[in-house]
Design an enzyme around this catalytic site. Sequence first.
Site, PDB file in Angstrom:
ATOM      1  N   GLN A  11       0.834  -1.225   0.000  1.00 23.05           N
ATOM      2  CA  GLN A  11       0.000   0.000   0.000  1.00 23.05           C
ATOM      3  C   GLN A  11       0.855   1.256   0.000  1.00 23.05           C
ATOM      4  OE1 GLN A  11      -3.655   0.218   2.436  1.00 23.05           O
ATOM      5  NE2 GLN A  11      -2.519  -1.085   3.858  1.00 23.05           N
ATOM      6  N   ASP A  37      14.998  -9.031  -1.524  1.00 23.09           N
ATOM      7  CA  ASP A  37      14.193  -9.912  -0.669  1.00 23.09           C
ATOM      8  C   ASP A  37      14.715  -9.782   0.759  1.00 23.09           C
ATOM      9  OD1 ASP A  37      12.915 -11.944   0.691  1.00 23.09           O
ATOM     10  OD2 ASP A  37      13.275 -13.471  -0.861  1.00 23.09           O
ATOM     11  N   ALA A  61       7.287  -5.036   4.779  1.00 19.42           N
ATOM     12  CA  ALA A  61       7.160  -5.627   6.112  1.00 19.42           C
ATOM     13  C   ALA A  61       6.262  -6.841   6.063  1.00 19.42           C
ATOM     14  CB  ALA A  61       6.578  -4.596   7.090  1.00 19.42           C
ATOM     15  N   TYR A  62       6.370  -7.639   7.111  1.00 17.34           N
ATOM     16  CA  TYR A  62       5.412  -8.719   7.357  1.00 17.34           C
ATOM     17  C   TYR A  62       4.285  -8.072   8.158  1.00 17.34           C
ATOM     18  CZ  TYR A  62       3.616 -13.210   9.079  1.00 17.34           C
ATOM     19  OH  TYR A  62       2.816 -14.281   9.378  1.00 17.34           O
ATOM     20  N   THR A  63       3.104  -7.903   7.548  1.00 15.63           N
ATOM     21  CA  THR A  63       2.034  -7.098   8.167  1.00 15.63           C
ATOM     22  C   THR A  63       0.806  -7.915   8.601  1.00 15.63           C
ATOM     23  OG1 THR A  63       1.170  -6.606   5.957  1.00 15.63           O
ATOM     24  CG2 THR A  63       2.661  -4.968   6.939  1.00 15.63           C
ATOM     25  N   THR A 102       5.206   1.241  13.627  1.00 13.81           N
ATOM     26  CA  THR A 102       3.777   1.098  13.908  1.00 13.81           C
ATOM     27  C   THR A 102       3.381   1.520  15.321  1.00 13.81           C
ATOM     28  OG1 THR A 102       2.004  -0.572  14.104  1.00 13.81           O
ATOM     29  CG2 THR A 102       4.240  -1.331  14.507  1.00 13.81           C
ATOM     30  N   ASP A 103       2.123   1.912  15.458  1.00 16.04           N
ATOM     31  CA  ASP A 103       1.524   2.177  16.779  1.00 16.04           C
ATOM     32  C   ASP A 103       1.490   0.906  17.641  1.00 16.04           C
ATOM     33  OD1 ASP A 103      -0.322   1.091  14.909  1.00 16.04           O
ATOM     34  OD2 ASP A 103      -2.041   1.836  16.044  1.00 16.04           O
ATOM     35  N   TYR A 126       3.810  -9.252  16.029  1.00 18.55           N
ATOM     36  CA  TYR A 126       4.061  -8.223  15.000  1.00 18.55           C
ATOM     37  C   TYR A 126       4.653  -6.965  15.633  1.00 18.55           C
ATOM     38  CZ  TYR A 126       2.956  -4.261  11.942  1.00 18.55           C
ATOM     39  OH  TYR A 126       3.025  -3.095  11.217  1.00 18.55           O
ATOM     40  N   LYS A 130       8.425  -5.367  14.967  1.00 20.68           N
ATOM     41  CA  LYS A 130       8.642  -4.011  14.455  1.00 20.68           C
ATOM     42  C   LYS A 130       9.500  -3.200  15.430  1.00 20.68           C
ATOM     43  CE  LYS A 130       7.055  -2.302  11.226  1.00 20.68           C
ATOM     44  NZ  LYS A 130       7.547  -2.192   9.805  1.00 20.68           N
TER      45      LYS A 130
HETATM   46  N1  LIG Z   1      -0.972  -1.599   7.126  1.00 22.15           N
HETATM   47  C1  LIG Z   1      -1.054  -0.951   8.272  1.00 22.15           C
HETATM   48  O1  LIG Z   1      -2.136  -0.787   8.839  1.00 22.15           O
HETATM   49  C2  LIG Z   1       0.155  -0.372   8.909  1.00 22.15           C
HETATM   50  C3  LIG Z   1       1.416  -0.566   8.388  1.00 22.15           C
HETATM   51  N2  LIG Z   1       2.508  -0.078   9.036  1.00 22.15           N
HETATM   52  C4  LIG Z   1       3.837  -0.275   8.463  1.00 22.15           C
HETATM   53  O2  LIG Z   1       3.852   0.489   7.271  1.00 22.15           O
HETATM   54  C5  LIG Z   1       4.672  -0.152   6.287  1.00 22.15           C
HETATM   55  C6  LIG Z   1       3.894  -0.278   4.995  1.00 22.15           C
HETATM   56  O3  LIG Z   1       2.748  -1.102   5.225  1.00 22.15           O
HETATM   57  P1  LIG Z   1       1.747  -1.483   4.042  1.00 22.15           P
HETATM   58  O4  LIG Z   1       2.125  -0.761   2.813  1.00 22.15           O
HETATM   59  O5  LIG Z   1       0.385  -1.374   4.587  1.00 22.15           O
HETATM   60  O6  LIG Z   1       2.102  -3.039   3.887  1.00 22.15           O
HETATM   61  P2  LIG Z   1       1.491  -4.111   2.852  1.00 22.15           P
HETATM   62  O7  LIG Z   1       1.128  -5.291   3.657  1.00 22.15           O
HETATM   63  O8  LIG Z   1       0.515  -3.454   1.958  1.00 22.15           O
HETATM   64  O9  LIG Z   1       2.761  -4.441   1.959  1.00 22.15           O
HETATM   65  C7  LIG Z   1       3.850  -5.120   2.479  1.00 22.15           C
HETATM   66  C8  LIG Z   1       4.994  -5.018   1.492  1.00 22.15           C
HETATM   67  O10 LIG Z   1       6.100  -5.722   2.042  1.00 22.15           O
HETATM   68  C9  LIG Z   1       6.661  -6.497   1.015  1.00 22.15           C
HETATM   69  N3  LIG Z   1       7.380  -7.637   1.547  1.00 22.15           N
HETATM   70  C10 LIG Z   1       6.942  -8.565   2.439  1.00 22.15           C
HETATM   71  N4  LIG Z   1       7.894  -9.480   2.635  1.00 22.15           N
HETATM   72  C11 LIG Z   1       8.965  -9.113   1.884  1.00 22.15           C
HETATM   73  C12 LIG Z   1      10.252  -9.652   1.668  1.00 22.15           C
HETATM   74  N5  LIG Z   1      10.660 -10.783   2.252  1.00 22.15           N
HETATM   75  N6  LIG Z   1      11.097  -9.014   0.828  1.00 22.15           N
HETATM   76  C13 LIG Z   1      10.711  -7.894   0.199  1.00 22.15           C
HETATM   77  N7  LIG Z   1       9.493  -7.324   0.362  1.00 22.15           N
HETATM   78  C14 LIG Z   1       8.642  -7.942   1.190  1.00 22.15           C
HETATM   79  C15 LIG Z   1       5.493  -6.898   0.155  1.00 22.15           C
HETATM   80  O11 LIG Z   1       6.001  -7.324  -1.063  1.00 22.15           O
HETATM   81  P3  LIG Z   1       5.119  -7.660  -2.391  1.00 22.15           P
HETATM   82  O12 LIG Z   1       4.920  -6.349  -3.043  1.00 22.15           O
HETATM   83  O13 LIG Z   1       6.007  -8.576  -3.129  1.00 22.15           O
HETATM   84  O14 LIG Z   1       3.869  -8.295  -1.891  1.00 22.15           O
HETATM   85  C16 LIG Z   1       4.702  -5.613   0.130  1.00 22.15           C
HETATM   86  O15 LIG Z   1       5.202  -4.754  -0.861  1.00 22.15           O
HETATM   87  C17 LIG Z   1       5.139  -1.463   6.941  1.00 22.15           C
HETATM   88  O16 LIG Z   1       6.405  -1.249   7.510  1.00 22.15           O
HETATM   89  C18 LIG Z   1       4.137  -1.696   8.057  1.00 22.15           C
HETATM   90  O17 LIG Z   1       4.708  -2.437   9.139  1.00 22.15           O
HETATM   91  C19 LIG Z   1       2.428   0.652  10.184  1.00 22.15           C
HETATM   92  C20 LIG Z   1       1.207   0.893  10.751  1.00 22.15           C
HETATM   93  C21 LIG Z   1      -0.030   0.429  10.129  1.00 22.15           C
HETATM   94  C1  LIG Z   2     -12.689  -7.643  10.035  1.00 23.34           C
HETATM   95  C2  LIG Z   2     -13.126  -7.172  11.394  1.00 23.34           C
HETATM   96  C3  LIG Z   2     -12.196  -6.713  12.308  1.00 23.34           C
HETATM   97  N1  LIG Z   2     -12.600  -6.301  13.534  1.00 23.34           N
HETATM   98  C4  LIG Z   2     -11.603  -5.788  14.498  1.00 23.34           C
HETATM   99  C5  LIG Z   2     -10.457  -6.719  14.827  1.00 23.34           C
HETATM  100  C6  LIG Z   2      -9.397  -5.737  15.298  1.00 23.34           C
HETATM  101  O1  LIG Z   2      -9.605  -5.423  16.654  1.00 23.34           O
HETATM  102  C7  LIG Z   2      -9.679  -4.511  14.439  1.00 23.34           C
HETATM  103  C8  LIG Z   2      -8.739  -4.320  13.257  1.00 23.34           C
HETATM  104  O2  LIG Z   2      -8.597  -5.524  12.574  1.00 23.34           O
HETATM  105  P1  LIG Z   2      -7.619  -5.717  11.334  1.00 23.34           P
HETATM  106  O3  LIG Z   2      -7.107  -7.092  11.378  1.00 23.34           O
HETATM  107  O4  LIG Z   2      -8.276  -5.235  10.122  1.00 23.34           O
HETATM  108  O5  LIG Z   2      -6.463  -4.697  11.615  1.00 23.34           O
HETATM  109  P2  LIG Z   2      -4.968  -4.974  12.085  1.00 23.34           P
HETATM  110  O6  LIG Z   2      -4.370  -5.992  11.224  1.00 23.34           O
HETATM  111  O7  LIG Z   2      -4.883  -5.141  13.543  1.00 23.34           O
HETATM  112  O8  LIG Z   2      -4.361  -3.543  11.683  1.00 23.34           O
HETATM  113  C9  LIG Z   2      -3.065  -3.235  12.070  1.00 23.34           C
HETATM  114  O9  LIG Z   2      -2.201  -3.611  11.017  1.00 23.34           O
HETATM  115  C10 LIG Z   2      -0.839  -3.437  11.331  1.00 23.34           C
HETATM  116  C11 LIG Z   2      -0.029  -3.818  10.103  1.00 23.34           C
HETATM  117  C12 LIG Z   2      -0.502  -2.150  11.958  1.00 23.34           C
HETATM  118  O10 LIG Z   2       0.657  -1.746  11.970  1.00 23.34           O
HETATM  119  C13 LIG Z   2      -1.554  -1.440  12.785  1.00 23.34           C
HETATM  120  O11 LIG Z   2      -1.364  -0.040  12.820  1.00 23.34           O
HETATM  121  C14 LIG Z   2      -2.947  -1.762  12.366  1.00 23.34           C
HETATM  122  O12 LIG Z   2      -3.347  -1.054  11.202  1.00 23.34           O
HETATM  123  O13 LIG Z   2     -11.023  -4.643  13.970  1.00 23.34           O
HETATM  124  C15 LIG Z   2     -13.951  -6.314  13.897  1.00 23.34           C
HETATM  125  O14 LIG Z   2     -14.309  -5.927  15.030  1.00 23.34           O
HETATM  126  N2  LIG Z   2     -14.887  -6.756  12.997  1.00 23.34           N
HETATM  127  C16 LIG Z   2     -14.530  -7.193  11.761  1.00 23.34           C
HETATM  128  O15 LIG Z   2     -15.413  -7.609  10.967  1.00 23.34           O
HETATM  129 MG   LIG Z   3      -4.839  -7.205   9.268  1.00 26.34          MG
END
Ligand SMILES: NC(=O)C1=CN([C@@H]2O[C@H](COP(=O)(O)OP(=O)(O)OC[C@H]3O[C@@H](n4cnc5c(N)ncnc54)[C@H](OP(=O)(O)O)[C@@H]3O)[C@@H](O)[C@H]2O)C=CC1
Ligand SMILES: Cc1cn([C@H]2C[C@H](O)[C@@H](COP(=O)(O)OP(=O)(O)O[C@H]3O[C@@H](C)C(=O)[C@@H](O)[C@H]3O)O2)c(=O)[nH]c1=O
Ligand SMILES: [Mg+2]
Length: 306
Positions: A11, A37, A61-63, A102-103, A126, A130
């Site tokens: 994203q 990688d 990241a591994y998210t 991350t938060d 996770y 981080k």
């Molecule tokens: N999503 C969230 O809610 C939040 C995210 N963050 C942090 O923000 C950053 C961006 O998150 P977001 O864009 O949402 O993440 P996404 O889950 O959308 O994307 C993760 C990315 O990491 C890549 N990736 C995973 N494993 C590897 C690997 N082994 N080598 C190379 N690339 C890899 C994926 O590659 P590929 O393109 O090949 O799939 C993808 O591009 C991350 O550091 C996350 O921890 C912080 C707070 C909230």
């Molecule tokens: C799908 C769903 C989730 N939930 C709840 C579960 C949880 O408490 C909350 C959010 O769930 P999610 O699994 O979507 O979100 P989550 O994966 O916890 O999101 C987090 O991702 C990582 C990568 C971050 O770094 C954080 O900042 C945060 O964005 O919503 C419901 O209550 N009802 C639902 O139908």
């Molecule tokens: Mg999730």
Amino acid sequence: MRIAVTGTSGQLALSLGERAAAVAGVSVIRLGRPELDLLRPETVAPALAACGADIVVNAAAYTAVDRAESEPALAHAVNATGAQAVAAAAAGLGLPVIQISTDYVFDGTAPDPYAETAPTGPVSVYGASKLAGEGLVAAANPRHLIVRTAWVYSPFGGNFVSTMLRLAATRDTIQVVDDQLGNPTSALDLADGLVAAARRALYPGFSAWGIYHMAGSGAASWAGFAAQVLDESRRSGGPYATIEPIPGAQFVTAARRPTNSRLDTARAASVFGSGLPDWRLSVAAVVRRLAADSRAAAAEAAPGRI
Ligand SMILES: NC(=O)C1=CN([C@@H]2O[C@H](COP(=O)(O)OP(=O)(O)OC[C@H]3O[C@@H](n4cnc5c(N)ncnc54)[C@H](OP(=O)(O)O)[C@@H]3O)[C@@H](O)[C@H]2O)C=CC1
Ligand SMILES: Cc1cn([C@H]2C[C@H](O)[C@@H](COP(=O)(O)OP(=O)(O)O[C@H]3O[C@@H](C)C(=O)[C@@H](O)[C@H]3O)O2)c(=O)[nH]c1=O
Ligand SMILES: [Mg+2]
């Protein structure tokens, strides 16, 4: 300014690519598997060296928060060891690094928004992975910005907004947790904030390295976030469902989430310029864009019916 970003289809990587394209003099190059990688740290330095960047953003990241509970070694390898490899490779090339964190590094028990200096205490694998990454990045490259963000959504890939829209398409009611608070953040807004931070970090004499909080302005519960998404979806002619607020204890997940992970973003706003927009405005923009995309896809699939 040329920004190298790890991750191809993430994203934030895609959002940085889109937003940089709109700014003269800024370009983004996305680096991902197999060339870069994080599970093969030896791939990182050559991939970065080849792209001629001025600064590196580690957005990969591994998210998968729940899956990480059963794959702790993998989460750590990507989020800690992998991040260290990016920071070290950047240092070797004489480049600063922006590490995205991350938060979820916080335990969520504080009554107020967290400042950068607040004690950490992750309650999930996770979050712990981080936090370990933050420490390794700081040790590997003194020219680092560690940018903690939260609750990221975008028009790209899977996220909480796309999940709510998908569920609303087949349900009248969705139960959503109402006692966990945070800052919903559009990856497009975060990308703008990161471009500003990168510019500032490259000014001659910049020395304000360290941790920053960057997230959407204003806070919400997950239920409040979901309700905003679906209200906007209905206004855009998309799917709608009623949100039924429930306590977190009633929604069982593998990973624990912080109760209050609101971030105090004043430091980033003062050092890099203005803060990110109000979360409600950005949710509306992304939901409207997704609705327009799905209307366009439907028209393409069945041209005679529109
Ligand atoms: N999503 C969230 O809610 C939040 C995210 N963050 C942090 O923000 C950053 C961006 O998150 P977001 O864009 O949402 O993440 P996404 O889950 O959308 O994307 C993760 C990315 O990491 C890549 N990736 C995973 N494993 C590897 C690997 N082994 N080598 C190379 N690339 C890899 C994926 O590659 P590929 O393109 O090949 O799939 C993808 O591009 C991350 O550091 C996350 O921890 C912080 C707070 C909230
Ligand atoms: C799908 C769903 C989730 N939930 C709840 C579960 C949880 O408490 C909350 C959010 O769930 P999610 O699994 O979507 O979100 P989550 O994966 O916890 O999101 C987090 O991702 C990582 C990568 C971050 O770094 C954080 O900042 C945060 O964005 O919503 C419901 O209550 N009802 C639902 O139908
Ligand atoms: Mg999730």
